[in-house]
Design a protein around this motif. Structure first.
Motif, PDB file in Angstrom:
ATOM      1  N   TYR A 144       0.873  -1.179   0.000  1.00  0.00           N
ATOM      2  CA  TYR A 144       0.000   0.000   0.000  1.00  0.00           C
ATOM      3  C   TYR A 144       0.905   1.223   0.000  1.00  0.00           C
ATOM      4  CZ  TYR A 144      -3.762   3.219   1.237  1.00  0.00           C
ATOM      5  OH  TYR A 144      -4.674   4.247   1.231  1.00  0.00           O
ATOM      6  N   ARG A 145       0.855   2.009  -1.085  1.00  0.00           N
ATOM      7  CA  ARG A 145       1.796   3.135  -1.195  1.00  0.00           C
ATOM      8  C   ARG A 145       1.298   4.354  -0.431  1.00  0.00           C
ATOM      9  NH1 ARG A 145       4.125   3.786  -7.015  1.00  0.00           N
ATOM     10  NH2 ARG A 145       4.987   5.569  -5.918  1.00  0.00           N
ATOM     11  N   VAL A 146       2.237   4.972   0.263  1.00  0.00           N
ATOM     12  CA  VAL A 146       1.894   6.138   1.077  1.00  0.00           C
ATOM     13  C   VAL A 146       2.430   7.392   0.414  1.00  0.00           C
ATOM     14  CG1 VAL A 146       2.402   7.280   3.265  1.00  0.00           C
ATOM     15  CG2 VAL A 146       1.763   4.876   3.242  1.00  0.00           C
ATOM     16  N   PRO A 151     -14.074   6.747  -3.922  1.00  0.00           N
ATOM     17  CA  PRO A 151     -13.723   5.506  -4.630  1.00  0.00           C
ATOM     18  C   PRO A 151     -12.228   5.428  -4.952  1.00  0.00           C
ATOM     19  CG  PRO A 151     -15.409   6.756  -5.841  1.00  0.00           C
ATOM     20  CD  PRO A 151     -14.984   7.606  -4.696  1.00  0.00           C
ATOM     21  N   GLY A 152     -11.716   4.225  -4.990  1.00  0.00           N
ATOM     22  CA  GLY A 152     -10.343   3.987  -5.452  1.00  0.00           C
ATOM     23  C   GLY A 152      -9.252   4.423  -4.486  1.00  0.00           C
ATOM     24  N   THR A 153      -9.612   4.717  -3.248  1.00  0.00           N
ATOM     25  CA  THR A 153      -8.632   5.251  -2.297  1.00  0.00           C
ATOM     26  C   THR A 153      -7.948   4.162  -1.463  1.00  0.00           C
ATOM     27  OG1 THR A 153     -10.550   5.715  -0.920  1.00  0.00           O
ATOM     28  CG2 THR A 153      -9.552   7.585  -2.055  1.00  0.00           C
ATOM     29  N   GLY A 154      -8.398   2.904  -1.635  1.00  0.00           N
ATOM     30  CA  GLY A 154      -7.703   1.809  -0.954  1.00  0.00           C
ATOM     31  C   GLY A 154      -8.457   1.203   0.218  1.00  0.00           C
ATOM     32  N   LYS A 155      -9.759   1.434   0.274  1.00  0.00           N
ATOM     33  CA  LYS A 155     -10.530   0.837   1.384  1.00  0.00           C
ATOM     34  C   LYS A 155     -10.495  -0.692   1.283  1.00  0.00           C
ATOM     35  CE  LYS A 155     -14.221   3.195   0.203  1.00  0.00           C
ATOM     36  NZ  LYS A 155     -13.610   4.002  -0.889  1.00  0.00           N
ATOM     37  N   ASN A 156     -10.753  -1.192   0.051  1.00  0.00           N
ATOM     38  CA  ASN A 156     -10.690  -2.647  -0.143  1.00  0.00           C
ATOM     39  C   ASN A 156      -9.268  -3.168   0.051  1.00  0.00           C
ATOM     40  OD1 ASN A 156     -12.980  -4.499  -1.175  1.00  0.00           O
ATOM     41  ND2 ASN A 156     -13.460  -2.446  -1.959  1.00  0.00           N
ATOM     42  N   HIS A 157      -8.290  -2.385  -0.448  1.00  0.00           N
ATOM     43  CA  HIS A 157      -6.899  -2.814  -0.349  1.00  0.00           C
ATOM     44  C   HIS A 157      -6.521  -3.036   1.126  1.00  0.00           C
ATOM     45  CE1 HIS A 157      -2.648  -2.683  -2.067  1.00  0.00           C
ATOM     46  NE2 HIS A 157      -2.482  -2.817  -0.761  1.00  0.00           N
ATOM     47  N   LEU A 158      -6.825  -2.038   1.967  1.00  0.00           N
ATOM     48  CA  LEU A 158      -6.419  -2.176   3.371  1.00  0.00           C
ATOM     49  C   LEU A 158      -7.281  -3.204   4.119  1.00  0.00           C
ATOM     50  CD1 LEU A 158      -5.338   1.436   4.413  1.00  0.00           C
ATOM     51  CD2 LEU A 158      -3.903  -0.545   3.904  1.00  0.00           C
ATOM     52  N   SER A 204     -17.590   1.753   2.584  1.00  0.00           N
ATOM     53  CA  SER A 204     -18.662   2.522   1.956  1.00  0.00           C
ATOM     54  C   SER A 204     -18.162   3.834   1.371  1.00  0.00           C
ATOM     55  CB  SER A 204     -19.731   2.821   3.013  1.00  0.00           C
ATOM     56  OG  SER A 204     -20.769   3.577   2.448  1.00  0.00           O
ATOM     57  N   ASN A 205     -18.856   4.293   0.334  1.00  0.00           N
ATOM     58  CA  ASN A 205     -18.587   5.626  -0.196  1.00  0.00           C
ATOM     59  C   ASN A 205     -19.388   6.685   0.556  1.00  0.00           C
ATOM     60  OD1 ASN A 205     -18.556   4.059  -3.380  1.00  0.00           O
ATOM     61  ND2 ASN A 205     -16.765   4.825  -2.317  1.00  0.00           N
ATOM     62  N   LEU A 206     -20.325   6.230   1.393  1.00  0.00           N
ATOM     63  CA  LEU A 206     -21.119   7.183   2.186  1.00  0.00           C
ATOM     64  C   LEU A 206     -20.297   7.679   3.364  1.00  0.00           C
ATOM     65  CD1 LEU A 206     -24.488   5.212   2.526  1.00  0.00           C
ATOM     66  CD2 LEU A 206     -24.009   7.127   0.990  1.00  0.00           C
ATOM     67  N   TYR A 239      -6.677   6.022  -6.633  1.00  0.00           N
ATOM     68  CA  TYR A 239      -5.412   5.443  -7.097  1.00  0.00           C
ATOM     69  C   TYR A 239      -5.634   4.635  -8.378  1.00  0.00           C
ATOM     70  CZ  TYR A 239      -0.832   3.162  -6.431  1.00  0.00           C
ATOM     71  OH  TYR A 239       0.455   2.730  -6.568  1.00  0.00           O
ATOM     72  N   ARG A 240      -6.907   4.435  -8.752  1.00  0.00           N
ATOM     73  CA  ARG A 240      -7.239   3.454  -9.803  1.00  0.00           C
ATOM     74  C   ARG A 240      -6.537   3.683 -11.130  1.00  0.00           C
ATOM     75  NH1 ARG A 240     -12.494   2.400  -7.565  1.00  0.00           N
ATOM     76  NH2 ARG A 240     -12.369   0.263  -6.781  1.00  0.00           N
ATOM     77  N   SER A 241      -6.399   4.968 -11.548  1.00  0.00           N
ATOM     78  CA  SER A 241      -5.818   5.205 -12.874  1.00  0.00           C
ATOM     79  C   SER A 241      -4.363   4.752 -12.917  1.00  0.00           C
ATOM     80  CB  SER A 241      -5.913   6.689 -13.219  1.00  0.00           C
ATOM     81  OG  SER A 241      -5.144   7.416 -12.290  1.00  0.00           O
ATOM     82  N   GLU A 288       1.282  -5.198 -10.564  1.00  0.00           N
ATOM     83  CA  GLU A 288       2.164  -4.787  -9.464  1.00  0.00           C
ATOM     84  C   GLU A 288       2.190  -5.753  -8.275  1.00  0.00           C
ATOM     85  OE1 GLU A 288      -0.801  -3.338 -10.673  1.00  0.00           O
ATOM     86  OE2 GLU A 288      -0.218  -1.269 -10.332  1.00  0.00           O
ATOM     87  N   TYR A 289       1.107  -6.492  -8.055  1.00  0.00           N
ATOM     88  CA  TYR A 289       1.147  -7.480  -6.993  1.00  0.00           C
ATOM     89  C   TYR A 289       0.216  -8.638  -7.298  1.00  0.00           C
ATOM     90  CZ  TYR A 289      -1.421  -3.248  -5.538  1.00  0.00           C
ATOM     91  OH  TYR A 289      -2.114  -2.068  -5.521  1.00  0.00           O
TER      92      TYR A 289
HETATM   93  N1  LIG Z   1      -2.139   3.647  -1.706  1.00  0.00           N
HETATM   94  C1  LIG Z   1      -2.234   2.635  -2.577  1.00  0.00           C
HETATM   95  N2  LIG Z   1      -1.127   1.918  -2.898  1.00  0.00           N
HETATM   96  C2  LIG Z   1      -1.211   0.896  -3.759  1.00  0.00           C
HETATM   97  N3  LIG Z   1      -2.338   0.516  -4.380  1.00  0.00           N
HETATM   98  C3  LIG Z   1      -3.463   1.179  -4.097  1.00  0.00           C
HETATM   99  C4  LIG Z   1      -3.482   2.269  -3.173  1.00  0.00           C
HETATM  100  N4  LIG Z   1      -4.738   2.729  -3.096  1.00  0.00           N
HETATM  101  C5  LIG Z   1      -5.495   1.965  -3.884  1.00  0.00           C
HETATM  102  N5  LIG Z   1      -4.733   1.041  -4.515  1.00  0.00           N
HETATM  103  C6  LIG Z   1      -5.159   0.078  -5.527  1.00  0.00           C
HETATM  104  O1  LIG Z   1      -6.128   0.744  -6.322  1.00  0.00           O
HETATM  105  C7  LIG Z   1      -7.206  -0.118  -6.654  1.00  0.00           C
HETATM  106  C8  LIG Z   1      -8.502   0.449  -6.076  1.00  0.00           C
HETATM  107  O2  LIG Z   1      -8.412   0.425  -4.656  1.00  0.00           O
HETATM  108  P1  LIG Z   1      -9.553  -0.177  -3.740  1.00  0.00           P
HETATM  109  O3  LIG Z   1     -10.300  -1.230  -4.481  1.00  0.00           O
HETATM  110  O4  LIG Z   1      -8.963  -0.534  -2.447  1.00  0.00           O
HETATM  111  O5  LIG Z   1     -10.462   1.129  -3.618  1.00  0.00           O
HETATM  112  P2  LIG Z   1     -11.778   1.376  -2.752  1.00  0.00           P
HETATM  113  O6  LIG Z   1     -11.473   2.554  -1.891  1.00  0.00           O
HETATM  114  O7  LIG Z   1     -12.227   0.152  -2.102  1.00  0.00           O
HETATM  115  O8  LIG Z   1     -12.763   1.843  -3.923  1.00  0.00           O
HETATM  116  P3  LIG Z   1     -14.359   1.736  -4.092  1.00  0.00           P
HETATM  117  O9  LIG Z   1     -14.975   2.647  -3.060  1.00  0.00           O
HETATM  118  O10 LIG Z   1     -14.587   2.232  -5.484  1.00  0.00           O
HETATM  119  O11 LIG Z   1     -14.740   0.295  -3.915  1.00  0.00           O
HETATM  120  C9  LIG Z   1      -6.871  -1.475  -6.057  1.00  0.00           C
HETATM  121  O12 LIG Z   1      -6.235  -2.236  -7.070  1.00  0.00           O
HETATM  122  C10 LIG Z   1      -5.866  -1.144  -4.943  1.00  0.00           C
HETATM  123  O13 LIG Z   1      -4.968  -2.212  -4.719  1.00  0.00           O
END
Ligand SMILES: Nc1ncnc2c1ncn2[C@@H]1O[C@H](COP(=O)(O)OP(=O)(O)OP(=O)(O)O)[C@@H](O)[C@H]1O
Length: 246
Positions: A74-76, A108-115, A203-205, A237-239, A245-246
């Protein structure tokens, strides 16, 4: 019955001279044998757990897309991410005997699922059962139990969902706000909190939106213990995801 020492002497005679055994005497043979038994029974527990996940959702607990998500990859790049990563790590480290749930909310795409997956993968390595599931999948599994062909009852599915060590419910707020969804999420969180099992919510809420969608009763249970509420309010982070990468 032979003693471990007698057995060891016999094995030694049968062994070619160039083979180095993993044990040098009867006591070591006994210890090795016990260790193999322990490893085997741990493997059986893991297999049973995986089979249970397969039965609950028809797949393993963490979706393929997130199986390799970890704290390390998870990149900071800003303070929010740094804080979210540190808190998620801390949550996983203190999971044993904890009743605390977590809520990751935000863009969205901020890493909630990732973490959430990083927490889940860390717990799976430590022998815990983890299931990350979207509300839509949850509802289709629940509705699947109504069909005559299913041998899984609604009660059995609710029981299974309430007994995994960590259940993470994803995409809260994407649903159609049906009463049935609300009742099911209510029941799951209620059963889990009464049996001291934590739940994660993604959640996005914002928390107020989650409160008005799911009701104060559920969200209050999510606050049990030293619960973790993190706002993910940075750019997606999605774009930047290439897929390799992993
Ligand atoms: N800080 C980060 N470092 C590395 N990869 C990241 C980071 N943030 C997000 N990603 C990657 O970006 C993609 C989208 O992240 P993720 O699915 O966790 O978003 P989310 O916040 O759950 O989005 P949503 O609300 O749309 O479901 C995933 O492939 C995730 O691994």
């Amino acid at each position: 019955m032979k003693t471990p020492n007698e057995l060891f002497s016999r094995l030694k005679k049968m062994m070619p001279s160039d083979v180095q055994p993993k044990f040098k005497n009867g006591a070591e043979l006994l210890a090795w044998n016990q260790e193999q038994g322990r490893l085997r029974s741990e493997a059986i527990v893991r297999e049973n757990r995986a089979m249970k996940m397969q039965r609950i959702m028809g797949r393993s607990g963490i979706r393929e897309l997130h199986m390799n998500c970890s704290f390390d990859n998870y990149r900071v790049e800003n303070d929010g991410q740094r804080k979210a990563l540190a808190m998620a790590r801390e949550y996983a480290a203190g999971f044993e005997n904890s009743i605390s749930s977590f809520v990751f909310s935000g863009r969205p795409g901020t890493g909630k699922n990732h973490l959430a997956a990083a927490i889940g993968n860390d717990l799976i390595i430590r022998g815990k059962s983890v299931l990350i599931v979207t509300v839509a999948d949850l509802m289709s599994s629940m509705k699947g139990t109504f069909s005559g062909g299913s041998d899984l009852t609604e009660e059995r599915l609710l029981h299974d969902l309430s007994h995994v060590d960590l259940l993470v419910i994803d995409e809260i707020g994407m649903q159609s706000e049906s009463r049935y969804e609300k009742v099911i999420i209510n029941q799951i969180v209620d059963r889990r909190s009464s049996s001291k099992r934590p739940t994660g919510m993604l959640s996005n809420l914002d928390p107020a939106g989650m409160n008005s969608l799911l009701g104060e009763r559920v969200m209050d249970r999510m606050r049990l213990g030293n619960s973790l509420w993190v706002r993910f309010d940075w750019e997606s982070y999605r774009s930047r995801v290439r897929g390799d990468e992993y």
